[in-house]
Design a protein around this motif. Structure first.
Motif, mmCIF file in Angstrom:
data_model
loop_
_atom_site.group_PDB
_atom_site.id
_atom_site.type_symbol
_atom_site.label_atom_id
_atom_site.label_comp_id
_atom_site.label_asym_id
_atom_site.label_seq_id
_atom_site.Cartn_x
_atom_site.Cartn_y
_atom_site.Cartn_z
ATOM 1 N N PHE A 187 0.769 -1.236 0.000
ATOM 2 C CA PHE A 187 0.000 0.000 0.000
ATOM 3 C C PHE A 187 0.798 1.283 0.000
ATOM 4 O O PHE A 187 0.274 2.342 -0.317
ATOM 5 N N VAL A 188 2.053 1.234 0.402
ATOM 6 C CA VAL A 188 2.854 2.438 0.272
ATOM 7 C C VAL A 188 3.353 2.473 -1.176
ATOM 8 O O VAL A 188 3.849 1.459 -1.683
ATOM 9 N N PRO A 189 3.166 3.616 -1.855
ATOM 10 C CA PRO A 189 3.432 3.644 -3.300
ATOM 11 C C PRO A 189 4.845 3.225 -3.704
ATOM 12 O O PRO A 189 5.064 2.823 -4.836
ATOM 13 N N SER A 190 5.792 3.312 -2.773
ATOM 14 C CA SER A 190 7.177 2.949 -3.080
ATOM 15 C C SER A 190 7.504 1.510 -2.700
ATOM 16 O O SER A 190 8.672 1.100 -2.792
ATOM 17 N N ALA A 191 6.514 0.737 -2.263
ATOM 18 C CA ALA A 191 6.788 -0.616 -1.764
ATOM 19 C C ALA A 191 7.583 -1.455 -2.770
ATOM 20 O O ALA A 191 8.443 -2.249 -2.382
ATOM 21 N N TRP A 192 7.310 -1.263 -4.048
ATOM 22 C CA TRP A 192 7.991 -2.068 -5.081
ATOM 23 C C TRP A 192 9.497 -1.792 -5.130
ATOM 24 O O TRP A 192 10.247 -2.578 -5.707
ATOM 25 N N ARG A 193 9.952 -0.678 -4.504
ATOM 26 C CA ARG A 193 11.379 -0.314 -4.542
ATOM 27 C C ARG A 193 12.163 -0.879 -3.369
ATOM 28 O O ARG A 193 13.391 -0.709 -3.317
ATOM 29 N N LEU A 194 11.498 -1.509 -2.408
ATOM 30 C CA LEU A 194 12.223 -2.090 -1.268
ATOM 31 C C LEU A 194 13.181 -3.170 -1.775
ATOM 32 O O LEU A 194 12.908 -3.822 -2.785
ATOM 33 N N SER A 251 3.684 12.607 -4.076
ATOM 34 C CA SER A 251 3.001 12.758 -2.783
ATOM 35 C C SER A 251 2.225 14.066 -2.720
ATOM 36 O O SER A 251 1.120 14.125 -2.163
ATOM 37 N N LEU A 252 2.816 15.122 -3.296
ATOM 38 C CA LEU A 252 2.123 16.421 -3.302
ATOM 39 C C LEU A 252 0.822 16.329 -4.105
ATOM 40 O O LEU A 252 -0.223 16.819 -3.680
ATOM 41 N N THR A 253 0.888 15.690 -5.259
ATOM 42 C CA THR A 253 -0.299 15.536 -6.099
ATOM 43 C C THR A 253 -1.379 14.752 -5.348
ATOM 44 O O THR A 253 -2.560 15.095 -5.371
ATOM 45 N N ARG A 254 -0.952 13.709 -4.666
ATOM 46 C CA ARG A 254 -1.892 12.869 -3.954
ATOM 47 C C ARG A 254 -2.533 13.625 -2.780
ATOM 48 O O ARG A 254 -3.747 13.573 -2.584
ATOM 49 N N LEU A 255 -1.698 14.342 -2.021
ATOM 50 C CA LEU A 255 -2.221 15.115 -0.885
ATOM 51 C C LEU A 255 -3.156 16.218 -1.394
ATOM 52 O O LEU A 255 -4.236 16.445 -0.815
ATOM 53 N N ALA A 256 -2.768 16.862 -2.485
ATOM 54 C CA ALA A 256 -3.620 17.914 -3.051
ATOM 55 C C ALA A 256 -4.967 17.332 -3.478
ATOM 56 O O ALA A 256 -6.017 17.962 -3.296
ATOM 57 N N GLY A 257 -4.936 16.106 -4.021
ATOM 58 C CA GLY A 257 -6.182 15.440 -4.413
ATOM 59 C C GLY A 257 -7.104 15.230 -3.216
ATOM 60 O O GLY A 257 -8.309 15.468 -3.280
ATOM 61 N N GLY A 310 0.268 22.163 12.855
ATOM 62 C CA GLY A 310 1.614 22.360 13.401
ATOM 63 C C GLY A 310 2.705 21.654 12.618
ATOM 64 O O GLY A 310 3.870 21.675 13.020
ATOM 65 N N LEU A 311 2.337 20.993 11.517
ATOM 66 C CA LEU A 311 3.341 20.298 10.716
ATOM 67 C C LEU A 311 3.544 21.023 9.389
ATOM 68 O O LEU A 311 2.625 21.674 8.887
ATOM 69 N N THR A 312 4.759 20.878 8.839
ATOM 70 C CA THR A 312 4.944 21.301 7.452
ATOM 71 C C THR A 312 4.306 20.233 6.553
ATOM 72 O O THR A 312 4.025 19.104 6.990
ATOM 73 N N VAL A 313 4.110 20.598 5.294
ATOM 74 C CA VAL A 313 3.559 19.633 4.333
ATOM 75 C C VAL A 313 4.455 18.399 4.245
ATOM 76 O O VAL A 313 3.986 17.256 4.202
ATOM 77 N N ARG A 314 5.771 18.621 4.268
ATOM 78 C CA ARG A 314 6.723 17.498 4.206
ATOM 79 C C ARG A 314 6.539 16.566 5.409
ATOM 80 O O ARG A 314 6.495 15.333 5.267
ATOM 81 N N GLN A 315 6.395 17.163 6.594
ATOM 82 C CA GLN A 315 6.185 16.340 7.802
ATOM 83 C C GLN A 315 4.857 15.599 7.745
ATOM 84 O O GLN A 315 4.754 14.437 8.145
ATOM 85 N N LEU A 316 3.846 16.277 7.218
ATOM 86 C CA LEU A 316 2.518 15.647 7.131
ATOM 87 C C LEU A 316 2.555 14.448 6.185
ATOM 88 O O LEU A 316 2.013 13.379 6.489
ATOM 89 N N ILE A 317 3.198 14.613 5.031
ATOM 90 C CA ILE A 317 3.301 13.508 4.067
ATOM 91 C C ILE A 317 3.998 12.314 4.728
ATOM 92 O O ILE A 317 3.595 11.163 4.551
ATOM 93 N N ARG A 318 5.026 12.613 5.548
ATOM 94 C CA ARG A 318 5.717 11.544 6.267
ATOM 95 C C ARG A 318 4.760 10.838 7.246
ATOM 96 O O ARG A 318 4.719 9.608 7.326
ATOM 97 N N GLU A 319 3.962 11.636 7.972
ATOM 98 C CA GLU A 319 3.001 11.061 8.926
ATOM 99 C C GLU A 319 1.971 10.177 8.223
ATOM 100 O O GLU A 319 1.567 9.144 8.729
ATOM 101 N N LEU A 320 1.529 10.616 7.033
ATOM 102 C CA LEU A 320 0.505 9.861 6.300
ATOM 103 C C LEU A 320 1.104 8.630 5.613
ATOM 104 O O LEU A 320 0.374 7.738 5.179
ATOM 105 N N ALA A 321 2.431 8.596 5.508
ATOM 106 C CA ALA A 321 3.141 7.451 4.915
ATOM 107 C C ALA A 321 2.564 7.090 3.548
ATOM 108 O O ALA A 321 2.393 5.918 3.213
ATOM 109 N N GLY A 322 2.267 8.110 2.772
ATOM 110 C CA GLY A 322 1.714 7.828 1.442
ATOM 111 C C GLY A 322 0.315 7.272 1.494
ATOM 112 O O GLY A 322 -0.176 6.700 0.527
ATOM 113 N N GLY A 323 -0.344 7.409 2.654
ATOM 114 C CA GLY A 323 -1.670 6.813 2.857
ATOM 115 C C GLY A 323 -2.679 7.266 1.822
ATOM 116 O O GLY A 323 -2.691 8.429 1.428
ATOM 117 N N GLY A 324 -3.532 6.356 1.410
ATOM 118 C CA GLY A 324 -4.471 6.658 0.333
ATOM 119 C C GLY A 324 -5.891 6.774 0.837
ATOM 120 O O GLY A 324 -6.821 6.435 0.117
#
Lengths: 446, 446
Positions: free
Chosen positions: A20-27, A300-306, A347-361
Motif C-alpha cells: 500500500f505504500v506507493p514505493s513498496a515495489w522499490r524495497l 506525494s504532493l499531487t496525492r495530498l492535493a487530491g 503544526g506540521l509542514t507539508v513534508r512532515q505531514l506527508i511523512r506522517e501519512l506514509a503515502g496513505g491513500g
C-alpha cells in the motif's frame, strides 16, 4: 448446555500488488514485476492462510487511474486471478471487486458463482460503482454517471444478481443415472426481472453454489453507499480515520440494516488499516521513513492535493497547509479523510505531514510494534468500532508476513482471533448464515 | 543447414462436462456432478497434457439452452475455470469461449490477457456471437440480433480487443528501483476507438501478455463467420461432415486469409471430431449402442428434428425420414449438417439413423479402433482437409484417456504428432508467430 462462543475478530488482507505504500515495489526484497505475477499473489495468499485470516481481498479498476510512470497499478482481473489462487490454497476466503456500472448482472452472477464452485465456497464479491473518468471512457462514455444514478443501478444490479444466484433450489440437481433424471427442472426458476436498468429472464445456467451465494461485500462511505451496504452487504470495507468516527459508522450501519429487516449479525464492519511494523517503535518509524523517502515528492504532493481538493501548486513542502481549505466535492468518505488530514496537519509542514501519512491513500496508518498494533486492534474491536479489519500492509509479502508472525499470535493469546479455521467456507469464517434460497423449508415459528 | 520440420498435427480437446454423447453422465464410471466439479476438469486437462495435446477448449453459453431435465449444460464460466486449470497444469493450452454480443471489449481483453499472464502464455479466446434467444433474454433483449448485425459487432469488438492487447509496447515495463521508474509511460498508448458499436479510449490497465496476445479462435460456418475467421482467427474450430467439404472449407478460408494480406500459415483449421473408441470395431459399436440407449428417444427425436428444421411429430422412429425436407433456416454450418444427415439417413429408419449419429450435435462421429481413427485423422491431415482436430470425446474423462492411450501413440509413431512439447506457450504449440506489437523494430527487407 451450550454457551455462546466469544465474539471473534475478522481479518481480511487487501493484496494490492506490491503493497500500500506507493514505493513498496522499490524495497530491496520487493519484486517490481509482482503486479502481474500470479506466484506473488499465491505466496501472499498462503501467508494469509497460514495466519488463519478470513480472506484475501482484491481491489480493482477498469482503467489506468494512477501514475504508472512511478508505481504499480491494479492489473490482473480479480475473478481470474482468484481462481488461480483458489487452486493453490484450501481455506482462505477470496473476495474480488467488480463494477456494477460496467458489467452485466448475468455475467457477474455467473463468474462469482463459478468462483464459489471452483473454490469450494470461498468466494466474495465486492460491489463497487466506479467513479473515475478513465474507466467511463473505456465503456463508451464521455463522463462518469452521477452518484445517485450509479447507486440506483448498483442496487438493481445487486438485486438481480441475488435473484440469479437463487434461481436454482438447493436440491434441483438430481444426477439420477438409473432414472435418467439429471435436474428437477421444476426447481429451476426464471427470475423474470424487468427494471429501470436491466431486463434479465434467467435462470442462471449454474446450480446454486456451495455458500448458497458468494458473500456480498461493499465499501460504503457516502450516504448512498451506506444505504446500499445496509440493504445488501454482509461485510463492509469501511474507511474510518478515528475510533469515534468508526464507532459512529458501525452503529449507524447496523441500525440501518436492522431497520431494513436484517438481523443484528447480518453485517461485519471492517475498516481499512495500513500497518508498518517494527520490532521497536523506532524501527517501525525507520521503515516508514525509508518507504516515504522512496516516493517522489511531486507524487506525494499531487496525492495530498487530491485529498484536499486543491491544485498541487498550492502546497509548499516546507510550509504548513493553507488556512482556507474548503470541503472538497465528493461523498462522506472523502470528507472524512479530508478532515482527518487537516487535523493531522496541525503544526506540521507539508513534508512532515506527508511523512506522517506514509503515502496513505485514505485509510488509517499505524506505525508501531506488534504489541502496539494488537492493542489498537483489540481496542477498536472490544468497543464495537470494528468487527475486524481489512489489512492493507505497507509492502507485500513482507508486511503481511510481519503481521502474521508478530500481531496474529498476540491476538490469538488474547482469545480474540482463531488459532485454526473452524469451517471451510468464507461464510463460516465470517460467522454468516448460508442464505436459505428458494424452496427451502421455513422453520416453524417457536 | 536447416531443414523444414515436417508439418505437425494439432489436437485440441473440447472438455464439455461429461462428454459429447448426451447420455455420457449415465455411464458406470461417470460422475453426474462432474459439470460443476473443478477437479473433473483438472483431471481431463492433465490427461490432455500427458497426451501432449495442444489445448483444452471450453464451449460456453450464457443461458440454459439444452434440456437440463435429462443432461448436463455448460455451467462454469470458462475464464475462471481455465485459471484454476492453469494452476494445476504447465503446458496445455487453455481456450475459452466468450460472446461478443453480451460483453464489453475492455472486459474481455482484460480477462483473456489476465489468463495469458496467469498461465504463462497458454490462453486462447474463442470468439462467438451467440445466436440463441434464451441468452438474448438474459441481457435485456426480447429477440436475437440478426446475423449480419451480430457479425458486424463481433468484427469491431475483436478489432478493439486486439488494439487493447497491443496498447502496451513489449518493453514499456521498466521496474527500475534505483531510478524510481516503474513504467515508460511513453510506451503505453490509448486506443481512442470510436466506432459504430463501441467507444473505447484505453489503454488496457495490464502490460502486454506473454504471448503478445492470446490466440484468437473462431468457429466460422456461415459466410459472415468465415469472413470474420479469415480476418482475425488463428485457429478455426470448423464443422465438416465429409472429407471433400472439409478440404473445400480449409482451402477457401486460407485463400481468403491470404487475400486479406495474412500469411499462408496464419490459420489452423481444426474440424470437430467425436470419437467412440473400442479395442475392436465391434467393441466400439457396442459402446456406441450403450451410449445411444442411454438417451431418451424423445430427446433424440427433438434434436434430430432441430437439425432437419421440422417439428418432432413429423419423425416416426420406425419409418424412414420424410421425403420432402426443405433446407432449414440458418447458415452454412446448419446446411452442411442437414445434408450430411439426409445422406446418412438413406435406407435407414429414424431409429437406425439416431444410432448412426450417436447423439451427434453437428460434428462428425467416428466409431472404431485406435488404428481406424488414426488412419482417418492422418488421411484428412495429409491431404490438407485439416491441420488437426478439435476432439469431442464421447465421454470424459475415459473417452479422452482411450484416445491418449490408443490413438496418440500411433500418430506419434507415424511422425505426425509431437512426443514432447517443443515450447511453453499455446502459440508455440500451434506454430503461430508472436504478434510483434506496437513499437517493435521492423525487420529490414532482404
Amino acid at each position: 448446555m451450550s454457551t455462546t462462543p466469544p465474539r471473534q475478530l475478522h481479518l481480511n488482507v487487501n493484496i494490492l500488488h506490491s503493497g500500500f505504500v506507493p514505493s513498496a515495489w522499490r524495497l530491496p526484497d520487493s519484486d517490481p514485476a509482482a503486479f502481474t505475477d500470479v506466484q506473488h499473489y499465491v505466496r501472499v495468499a498462503r501467508i494469509a492462510e497460514a495466519g488463519k485470516l478470513d480472506a484475501v481481498f482484491l481491489a480493482d479498476s477498469a482503467a489506468i487511474i494512477d501514475q504508472i510512470h512511478f508505481r504499480p497499478i491494479t492489473a490482473l482481473e480479480p475473478t481470474v486471478l482468484l481462481a488461480a489462487i483458489a487452486a493453490a490454497t484450501t481455506r482462505i476466503g477470496l473476495i474480488g471487486t467488480a463494477s456494477t456500472s460496467y458489467n452485466e448482472p448475468y455475467n457477474i452472477a455467473r463468474r462469482f458463482a463459478t468462483l464459489d464452485h471452483v473454490s469450494g465456497g470461498r468466494a466474495g464479491w465486492n460491489v463497487v460503482t466506479t467513479a473515475d473518468l478513465p474507466s467511463a471512457r473505456n465503456f463508451g462514455r464521455d463522463s462518469v454517471p452521477d452518484h445517485a444514478q450509479r447507486y440506483a443501478r448498483a442496487d438493481e444490479f445487486t438485486t438481480v444478481v441475488k435473484a440469479l444466484w437463487d434461481s436454482w433450489e438447493d436440491d434441483a440437481f438430481l444426477g439420477d443415472k438409473a432414472g435418467g433424471r439429471f435436474v428437477d427442472a421444476g426447481k429451476v426458476h426464471p427470475v423474470e426481472h424487468r427494471g429501470e436498468h436491466f431486463a434479465v429472464h434467467g435462470p442462471l445456467n449454474l446450480p446454486r453454489s456451495p455458500q448458497g451465494y458468494p458473500v456480498l461485500v461493499q465499501a460504503g462511505g457516502s450516504a448512498d453507499g451506506r444505504e446500499l451496504a445496509a440493504r445488501h452487504a454482509e461485510a463492509v470495507f469501511s474507511a474510518s480515520q478515528s475510533f469515534e468516527e468508526a464507532l459512529d459508522y458501525a452503529r449507524g450501519l447496523k441500525a440501518r440494516a436492522q431497520a431494513l429487516g436484517r438481523g443484528p449479525e447480518a453485517v461485519r464492519v471492517l475498516p481499512g488499516l495500513t500497518t508498518i511494523i517494527g520490532a521497536t517503535e523506532a524501527q517501525a518509524r525507520r521503515r516508514r521513513d525509508e518507504l516515504v523517502d522512496g516516493i517522489p515528492w511531486d507524487y506525494s504532493l499531487t496525492r495530498l492535493a487530491g485529498t484536499l481538493g486543491i491544485a498541487p501548486e498550492r502546497l509548499k513542502l516546507d510550509q504548513g497547509l493553507p488556512d482556507d481549505l474548503p470541503l472538497p466535492a465528493g461523498g462522506n468518505g472523502n470528507h472524512t479523510f479530508f478532515r482527518a488530514t487537516l487535523a493531522r496537519g496541525r503544526g506540521l509542514t507539508v513534508r512532515q505531514l506527508i511523512r506522517e501519512l506514509a503515502g496513505g491513500g485514505g485509510h488509517r496508518v499505524i506505525v508501531g510494534t506488534p504489541e502496539q498494533i494488537a492493542d489498537d486492534i483489540a481496542h477498536w474491536f472490544r468497543h464495537g468500532a470494528a468487527d475486524g479489519f481489512n489489512l492493507m500492509p505497507d509492502a507485500l509479502p513482507d508486511g503481511l508476513q510481519d503481521f502474521v508472525d508478530g500481531v496474529v499470535p498476540i491476538l490469538q493469546r488474547r482469545g480474540l482471533f482463531r488459532s485454526e479455521y473452524a469451517g471451510h467456507t468464507l461464510r463460516e469464517h465470517f460467522g454468516l448464515a448460508r442464505p436459505p434460497g428458494r424452496g427451502a423449508p421455513h422453520r416453524a415459528a417457536a
